[in-house]
Design a protein around this motif. Structure first.
Motif, PDB file in Angstrom:
ATOM      1  N   ILE B 140      -4.296  -5.685   9.596  1.00  0.00           N
ATOM      2  CA  ILE B 140      -4.263  -4.398   8.951  1.00  0.00           C
ATOM      3  C   ILE B 140      -3.356  -4.332   7.764  1.00  0.00           C
ATOM      4  CG2 ILE B 140      -4.796  -3.170  11.082  1.00  0.00           C
ATOM      5  CD1 ILE B 140      -1.936  -2.910  11.742  1.00  0.00           C
ATOM      6  N   ALA B 141      -3.474  -3.529   6.838  1.00  0.00           N
ATOM      7  CA  ALA B 141      -2.568  -3.197   5.701  1.00  0.00           C
ATOM      8  C   ALA B 141      -2.565  -1.962   5.335  1.00  0.00           C
ATOM      9  CB  ALA B 141      -3.206  -4.157   4.424  1.00  0.00           C
ATOM     10  N   CYS B 142      -1.406  -1.709   4.324  1.00  0.00           N
ATOM     11  CA  CYS B 142      -1.176  -0.443   3.946  1.00  0.00           C
ATOM     12  C   CYS B 142      -0.237  -0.559   2.514  1.00  0.00           C
ATOM     13  CB  CYS B 142      -0.393   0.395   4.729  1.00  0.00           C
ATOM     14  SG  CYS B 142       1.354  -0.152   4.916  1.00  0.00           S
ATOM     15  N   ALA B 143      -0.458   0.589   1.818  1.00  0.00           N
ATOM     16  CA  ALA B 143       0.357   1.215   0.762  1.00  0.00           C
ATOM     17  C   ALA B 143       1.271   2.088   1.272  1.00  0.00           C
ATOM     18  CB  ALA B 143      -0.356   1.475  -0.502  1.00  0.00           C
ATOM     19  N   SER B 144       2.628   1.848   0.913  1.00  0.00           N
ATOM     20  CA  SER B 144       3.336   2.989   1.651  1.00  0.00           C
ATOM     21  C   SER B 144       4.697   3.201   0.911  1.00  0.00           C
ATOM     22  CB  SER B 144       3.937   2.349   2.933  1.00  0.00           C
ATOM     23  OG  SER B 144       5.097   3.127   3.474  1.00  0.00           O
ATOM     24  N   THR B 145       5.059   4.498   1.040  1.00  0.00           N
ATOM     25  CA  THR B 145       6.488   4.769   0.493  1.00  0.00           C
ATOM     26  C   THR B 145       7.541   4.550   1.633  1.00  0.00           C
ATOM     27  OG1 THR B 145       6.335   7.050   1.545  1.00  0.00           O
ATOM     28  CG2 THR B 145       5.690   6.809  -0.856  1.00  0.00           C
ATOM     29  N   GLY B 146       7.290   3.933   2.652  1.00  0.00           N
ATOM     30  CA  GLY B 146       8.329   3.304   3.598  1.00  0.00           C
ATOM     31  C   GLY B 146       7.975   3.692   5.012  1.00  0.00           C
ATOM     32  N   ALA B 159       0.768  -5.852  18.696  1.00  0.00           N
ATOM     33  CA  ALA B 159      -0.405  -6.349  18.908  1.00  0.00           C
ATOM     34  C   ALA B 159      -0.985  -7.887  18.513  1.00  0.00           C
ATOM     35  CB  ALA B 159      -1.696  -5.460  18.111  1.00  0.00           C
ATOM     36  N   GLY B 160       0.140  -8.401  17.963  1.00  0.00           N
ATOM     37  CA  GLY B 160       0.004  -9.788  17.482  1.00  0.00           C
ATOM     38  C   GLY B 160      -1.094 -10.058  16.624  1.00  0.00           C
ATOM     39  N   LEU B 161      -1.140  -8.810  15.704  1.00  0.00           N
ATOM     40  CA  LEU B 161      -2.369  -8.901  14.371  1.00  0.00           C
ATOM     41  C   LEU B 161      -1.527  -9.077  13.262  1.00  0.00           C
ATOM     42  CD1 LEU B 161      -4.419  -5.509  14.622  1.00  0.00           C
ATOM     43  CD2 LEU B 161      -5.126  -7.769  14.859  1.00  0.00           C
ATOM     44  N   PRO B 162      -1.965 -10.042  12.222  1.00  0.00           N
ATOM     45  CA  PRO B 162      -1.326 -10.093  10.940  1.00  0.00           C
ATOM     46  C   PRO B 162      -1.444  -8.867  10.256  1.00  0.00           C
ATOM     47  CG  PRO B 162      -3.054 -11.760  10.976  1.00  0.00           C
ATOM     48  CD  PRO B 162      -3.262 -10.963  12.313  1.00  0.00           C
ATOM     49  N   SER B 163      -0.496  -8.621   9.457  1.00  0.00           N
ATOM     50  CA  SER B 163      -0.542  -7.251   8.473  1.00  0.00           C
ATOM     51  C   SER B 163       0.191  -7.736   6.948  1.00  0.00           C
ATOM     52  CB  SER B 163       0.219  -6.237   9.119  1.00  0.00           C
ATOM     53  OG  SER B 163       1.789  -6.363   9.081  1.00  0.00           O
ATOM     54  N   PHE B 164      -0.409  -6.729   6.087  1.00  0.00           N
ATOM     55  CA  PHE B 164       0.122  -6.698   4.802  1.00  0.00           C
ATOM     56  C   PHE B 164       0.455  -5.475   4.336  1.00  0.00           C
ATOM     57  CE2 PHE B 164      -2.971 -10.118   5.827  1.00  0.00           C
ATOM     58  CZ  PHE B 164      -2.302 -11.378   5.108  1.00  0.00           C
ATOM     59  N   VAL B 165       2.025  -5.427   4.066  1.00  0.00           N
ATOM     60  CA  VAL B 165       2.429  -4.103   3.805  1.00  0.00           C
ATOM     61  C   VAL B 165       3.136  -4.108   2.308  1.00  0.00           C
ATOM     62  CG1 VAL B 165       4.459  -2.570   4.308  1.00  0.00           C
ATOM     63  CG2 VAL B 165       3.057  -3.721   6.031  1.00  0.00           C
ATOM     64  N   PHE B 166       2.551  -2.934   1.736  1.00  0.00           N
ATOM     65  CA  PHE B 166       2.890  -3.013   0.188  1.00  0.00           C
ATOM     66  C   PHE B 166       3.644  -1.756  -0.205  1.00  0.00           C
ATOM     67  CE2 PHE B 166       0.118  -6.376  -1.539  1.00  0.00           C
ATOM     68  CZ  PHE B 166      -0.910  -6.374  -0.613  1.00  0.00           C
ATOM     69  N   ILE B 167       4.894  -2.045  -0.624  1.00  0.00           N
ATOM     70  CA  ILE B 167       5.746  -0.822  -0.930  1.00  0.00           C
ATOM     71  C   ILE B 167       6.462  -1.069  -2.284  1.00  0.00           C
ATOM     72  CG2 ILE B 167       6.394  -0.554   1.517  1.00  0.00           C
ATOM     73  CD1 ILE B 167       8.900  -2.234   1.208  1.00  0.00           C
ATOM     74  N   PRO B 168       6.700   0.077  -2.912  1.00  0.00           N
ATOM     75  CA  PRO B 168       7.415   0.059  -4.135  1.00  0.00           C
ATOM     76  C   PRO B 168       8.800  -0.641  -4.060  1.00  0.00           C
ATOM     77  CG  PRO B 168       6.816   2.397  -3.699  1.00  0.00           C
ATOM     78  CD  PRO B 168       6.688   1.646  -2.420  1.00  0.00           C
ATOM     79  N   SER B 169       9.285  -1.524  -4.596  1.00  0.00           N
ATOM     80  CA  SER B 169      10.515  -2.213  -4.756  1.00  0.00           C
ATOM     81  C   SER B 169      12.039  -1.581  -4.643  1.00  0.00           C
ATOM     82  CB  SER B 169      10.328  -3.209  -5.825  1.00  0.00           C
ATOM     83  OG  SER B 169      10.512  -2.794  -7.149  1.00  0.00           O
ATOM     84  N   ASP B 170      11.473  -0.129  -5.059  1.00  0.00           N
ATOM     85  CA  ASP B 170      12.854   0.694  -4.957  1.00  0.00           C
ATOM     86  C   ASP B 170      13.324   1.320  -3.998  1.00  0.00           C
ATOM     87  OD1 ASP B 170      11.201   2.600  -5.544  1.00  0.00           O
ATOM     88  OD2 ASP B 170      12.210   3.522  -7.272  1.00  0.00           O
TER      89      ASP B 170
END
Lengths: 423, 423
Positions: B140-146, B159-170
């Motif tokens: 699972i993955a997401c773009a997020s504000t936090g 769940a023991g699933l790999p995930s990829f989380v993308f957030i603004p660096s600030d």
């Protein structure tokens, strides 16, 4: 809170206070020390009333600590409660952590970061504030390592009561801001928690604070009973049975004694089967007076000067240490102690395998669980519950140097490719 | 979670996806945009199945969002769920705030800071992750504000699933550490949330991410339905009725549309009486594209470049803006916008009067409530619910300059006297 829940008012089963040292008895008064021997007072119950309590009666109650009102000293009448209605926090099955630790008997985390101010202190403050109102106090106050401060200030805000919160001036920023945001009086004391505690016991004696209940001092007997609800909930959430083993963090030692007391009450009342349990205590190496007493076979606890990151556990002179030792020894348990690096690793292990983000006290408990298994003192084939008493967001400082972004990119596929995330 | 709760498996009422723009229908697939017109897809139900759902069926379920499984697209079988089991968060009576605001009809705060990762995002991620598993995704993955980042990483850890989380660096440090602590892949993107969102929609098309569900993109129709549970809970917690007015913060606008949808479903099913309700939207002045469209009578929303402290609401190009406008206009509501100083004051007002510590988005909502009353757009004689969608501990930065100790003392009565606390 479901408003349609059953709100029948039962009588309080409390009949007075009793000295844990000499057994002298008193009425339901606002004292925490015995007038005969200065021993600690605790609530004494009418055990016939406790024994009449049933599972069905509890299950018909609200989804918070007040479902256990028939087993508590105050708060039977909903209108009498001064409370954020904490409790019924998740009991999380921790299979992935169990597997890493080689624990085959089943592992659960009782996660009290789900309480309204995100620590188990909401349980005790709800009892103390309700007792304070019943005893005629106009204000509430506390000495605190942070979590109690958050809870007292929030309870006061909800109820519209003035409050006075005294904390060491070097607490974590999260706990300071959270205590301050409720708009109550917040006093920083340049000293340790033990210094703050000594100071508030002097302040409690002044004329200006005559109408003020210090939740963990003059109404401590009622306050402490709030911790029983963690024990009740664990048993109920397991389907009305007691786990074979439990690992509990110790600051004053009170929480540990009350979980044990809760289970003794439930078995005495026939609400759960009388199966054996073993209680383990967890401390940090920076504040380990109960661990040291346990290791040396002492009945008394020698005070220490605390240090280290597990600030919420940094009580160097633990009031309930001897009683915690009694419960641990009676049930065949042990005490573990872990250093700051192990505490951080405990937080990371718990988060990575369960999705529960604990404060440093939770890291202590998980790291001690690992240690007790490695030492052969905790049986990995038996069902075990560990308590997380607080929230990771309150103690970010020790994590900031060790966790962060795994990658940093510009908003372009080219940059994502250069970072190795795509080929 | 009470393990003894009813876990009967009912059939899913979802029969497919439908385009909200052109009405084209599809199977229960992993798409969020219509193949005919690129309009947004949402879950389409068998309304005969929805209408057969009863209060008793819901009340027999667990104390979390899954009690509403008969009204949700996925998760009917407990074994199918990928979930932290959020929901049934407190509905707090806010009498002291109501009095300050001159609101006489009754005021409640729905406090989603009590969810496992302390925001309403746990609701939508539980639906998205469960749908992802059912659709055969491995990650699972997401773009997020936090907040979404926190929730996706924690769900993946449990769940023991790999995930990829993308957030603004600030982002705020609390949200960064909380996202990182679960040991998942955490990618900082040097750009705004809208940049991050655009980037992840490109990444989702790459071969490497073919087996990855982006919770708010390719499984968005399922994800979004999770927000309905906030509407269901408010109605149930009020004793099965719908409040006259509700104030909801808007980022993408999705939450607002789904609370409205939940109430339409409950009335259609006869679970609650069909009483009228009015939906109000709240934005910050730093990101007010829906407010601007409302003020100008536009049906479409013109994107903006967000700024300001309410980062979790800083979506400048809100996907559900037009649908939020529809619900607000259909029910006779309005949209308010407030500046950063008002947001901070909203946080302080809520904390001081209710003991609920909200993140900036909650400050927006409370400040907008005050504004709507002052402007005469919200009726103070009608019962009103405001939504707190997140936790104050995650957004400490704007509070640190304005709150703190009220007194600082040495650990001596003399110093306490000098500070004016005693005479």
């Amino acid at each position: 809170m479901t408003l349609t829940a059953n709100t029948t008012v039962v009588p309080s089963p409390a009949k007075g206070l009793v000295c844990r040292n000499c057994g002298a008895t008193f009425g339901l008064i606002a004292e925490h020390a015995c007038a005969e021997c200065f021993g600690p007072l605790e609530v004494d119950y009418d055990y016939d009333l406790l024994k009449a309590v049933t599972r069905e009666q509890i299950e018909a109650g609200p989804q918070n600590i007040w479902r256990y009102a028939p087993l508590l000293p105050v708060g039977q009448d909903p209108a009498s409660r001064v409370s954020l209605n904490p409790g019924m926090t998740p009991l999380v099955r921790a299979d992935r952590l169990a597997e890493e630790l080689g624990l085959t008997g089943g592992l659960w985390v009782k996660d009290d970061s789900a309480n309204p101010t995100h620590s188990f202190k909401d349980r005790v403050v709800s009892l103390a504030a309700t007792a304070a109102k019943g005893l005629g106090y106009q204000k509430i106050a506390c000495a605190s390592t942070g979590n109690l401060a958050n809870s007292v200030a929030a309870h006061a805000a909800r109820a519209g009561l003035p409050s006075f919160v005294f904390i060491p001036s070097d607490l974590e920023p999260g706990k300071v801001v959270q205590s301050a945001v409720y708009g109550q009086t917040l006093v920083a004391v340049d000293g340790s928690y033990d210094d703050v505690n000594r100071l508030t016991s002097e302040i409690a004696e002044t004329d200006e604070f005559e109408d003020t209940a210090f939740v963990n001092q003059n109404v401590r007997p009622y306050y402490a009973e709030g911790s029983k609800t963690m024990g009740y909930e664990i048993a109920e959430q397991l389907g009305w049975r007691i786990p074979a083993q439990v690992v509990i963090p110790m600051a004053s030692g009170s929480l540990l004694t009350k979980v044990d007391k809760a289970w003794r009450e439930l078995t005495a009342a026939g609400i759960v089967a009388d199966t054996p349990w073993t209680v383990f205590g967890a401390q940090s190496a920076g504040c380990d007076p109960i661990a040291t007493a346990f290791d040396n076979g002492w009945d008394v606890v020698k005070p220490v000067k605390p240090f280290g990151i597990a600030k919420s556990l940094n009580i160097g002179n633990p009031a309930d240490g001897p009683y915690a030792l009694d419960a641990i020894r009676r049930t065949g348990g042990a005490v573990g102690r872990v250093g700051d690096d192990e505490i951080v690793q405990g937080i990371l292990d718990l988060a990575r395998t369960t999705g529960v983000f604990a404060e440093t006290a939770g890291g202590v408990t998980v790291a001690v669980l690992r240690q007790l298994i490695a030492d052969g003192r905790l049986d990995p084939t038996q069902e075990t519950v560990v308590l997380n008493t607080g929230e990771g967001l309150k103690t970010l400082d020790p994590l900031e140097p060790v966790v962060g972004f795994t990658h940093r990119v510009e908003p372009s596929l080219k940059s994502v490719r250069a970072a190795g995330l795509i080929g």
